[in-house]
Design a protein around this motif. Structure first.
Motif, PDB file in Angstrom:
ATOM      1  N   ALA A 123      57.390 -60.224 -33.441  1.00 57.05           N
ATOM      2  CA  ALA A 123      58.747 -60.335 -33.971  1.00 57.05           C
ATOM      3  C   ALA A 123      59.801 -60.425 -32.865  1.00 57.05           C
ATOM      4  O   ALA A 123      60.992 -60.602 -33.171  1.00 57.05           O
ATOM      5  CB  ALA A 123      59.060 -59.143 -34.873  1.00 57.05           C
ATOM      6  N   SER A 124      59.390 -60.333 -31.605  1.00 59.21           N
ATOM      7  CA  SER A 124      60.344 -60.390 -30.505  1.00 59.21           C
ATOM      8  C   SER A 124      61.162 -61.682 -30.558  1.00 59.21           C
ATOM      9  O   SER A 124      60.613 -62.778 -30.731  1.00 59.21           O
ATOM     10  CB  SER A 124      59.613 -60.310 -29.164  1.00 59.21           C
ATOM     11  OG  SER A 124      60.497 -60.590 -28.090  1.00 59.21           O
ATOM     12  N   ASN A 125      62.471 -61.559 -30.386  1.00 54.29           N
ATOM     13  CA  ASN A 125      63.347 -62.729 -30.386  1.00 54.29           C
ATOM     14  C   ASN A 125      63.097 -63.652 -29.199  1.00 54.29           C
ATOM     15  O   ASN A 125      63.514 -64.807 -29.213  1.00 54.29           O
ATOM     16  CB  ASN A 125      64.815 -62.285 -30.373  1.00 54.29           C
ATOM     17  CG  ASN A 125      65.238 -61.623 -31.663  1.00 54.29           C
ATOM     18  OD1 ASN A 125      64.698 -61.927 -32.730  1.00 54.29           O
ATOM     19  ND2 ASN A 125      66.193 -60.711 -31.591  1.00 54.29           N
ATOM     20  N   ALA A 126      62.411 -63.142 -28.184  1.00 56.56           N
ATOM     21  CA  ALA A 126      62.134 -63.959 -26.998  1.00 56.56           C
ATOM     22  C   ALA A 126      60.940 -64.885 -27.195  1.00 56.56           C
ATOM     23  O   ALA A 126      60.752 -65.816 -26.407  1.00 56.56           O
ATOM     24  CB  ALA A 126      61.892 -63.064 -25.785  1.00 56.56           C
ATOM     25  N   PHE A 127      60.150 -64.631 -28.214  1.00 58.88           N
ATOM     26  CA  PHE A 127      58.941 -65.406 -28.453  1.00 58.88           C
ATOM     27  C   PHE A 127      59.213 -66.523 -29.469  1.00 58.88           C
ATOM     28  O   PHE A 127      60.257 -66.527 -30.132  1.00 58.88           O
ATOM     29  CB  PHE A 127      57.825 -64.499 -28.976  1.00 58.88           C
ATOM     30  CG  PHE A 127      57.393 -63.413 -28.024  1.00 58.88           C
ATOM     31  CD1 PHE A 127      57.714 -63.479 -26.672  1.00 58.88           C
ATOM     32  CD2 PHE A 127      56.658 -62.319 -28.472  1.00 58.88           C
ATOM     33  CE1 PHE A 127      57.310 -62.489 -25.783  1.00 58.88           C
ATOM     34  CE2 PHE A 127      56.253 -61.320 -27.599  1.00 58.88           C
ATOM     35  CZ  PHE A 127      56.583 -61.405 -26.251  1.00 58.88           C
ATOM     36  N   PRO A 128      58.280 -67.478 -29.620  1.00 57.36           N
ATOM     37  CA  PRO A 128      58.487 -68.541 -30.605  1.00 57.36           C
ATOM     38  C   PRO A 128      58.736 -67.980 -32.005  1.00 57.36           C
ATOM     39  O   PRO A 128      58.116 -67.002 -32.417  1.00 57.36           O
ATOM     40  CB  PRO A 128      57.162 -69.329 -30.551  1.00 57.36           C
ATOM     41  CG  PRO A 128      56.641 -69.079 -29.172  1.00 57.36           C
ATOM     42  CD  PRO A 128      57.027 -67.664 -28.847  1.00 57.36           C
TER      43      PRO A 128
END
Length: 205
Positions: A123-128
């Motif tokens: 769920a990280s915003n940095a990931f796709p």
């Protein structure tokens, strides 16, 4: 287990030492092969795994559109998150008319990477945005790793908070709509701009 000698042209394989040691590379013409000539029918195959929502899935659930696959684990300190951030950056660099492939993170650490752990991680915003986490039993993980010629190894680190880490092959695999390998990206030749250029070329075919 699939024998490596069945691949007529050896992959540019990279074993990432997440324990902090230097990566170990074996190169056999990887840098000489363009992104459109890295398709080997021996790589890829069926699997049964569990996604971050606790739902059992197979490769059939991902057919119908291209899929980018990465093997890693949530406790990986830098290589795995860095790779996933790089994928996200590559997707942002794609032309507007190209839809990014669906993206899978297959854990090589099923002991710690429960569906719940993966759900928080992906769920990280940095990931796709479309990242799906997959885990399974040790036997299921070994089976899918074998299908993709992925090596991984548990390294004990008793001095660390995690007690152990995982060394693993660091490659990105692009599967087509029929779950056939279109290309792979090796560490060192997969910066976001180059990856975006390659993806745009292949996804337009």
């Amino acid at each position: 287990m699939k024998p490596f000698h069945t691949i007529s042209v050896a992959l540019a394989a990279l074993l990432v030492a997440c324990s902090g040691e230097q990566p170990v590379k074996t190169t056999a013409g990887g840098s000489l092969a363009s992104c459109t000539t890295r398709s080997y029918e021996e790589i890829g195959g069926p699997f049964t795994l569990t996604n971050q929502d606790g739902v059992e899935v197979t490769e059939e659930d991902f057919k119908g559109r291209p899929t980018l696959i990465y093997f890693g684990f949530t406790y990986c300190p830098d290589v795995c998150p860095g790779t996933l951030v790089g994928i996200a950056n590559a997707y942002r660099s794609l032309p507007e008319d190209i839809e990014p492939p669906q993206t899978l993170l297959i854990s090589v650490d099923p002991e710690r990477d429960t569906p719940e752990a993966l759900k928080t991680y992906v769920a990280s915003n940095a990931f796709p945005d479309n990242l799906v986490g997959l885990t399974g039993t040790p036997e299921q993980i070994a089976a899918v790793a074998d299908e993709f010629f992925v090596g991984y190894d548990r390294i004990e680190t008793p001095e660390s908070a995690g007690d152990y880490t995982m060394d693993h092959t660091s490659l990105l695999y692009l599967m087509d709509e029929d779950w056939k390998l279109k290309t792979f990206f090796a560490e060192g030749d997969s910066n976001p701009e180059d990856m975006a250029t390659c993806l745009a070329q292949l996804l337009r075919q």
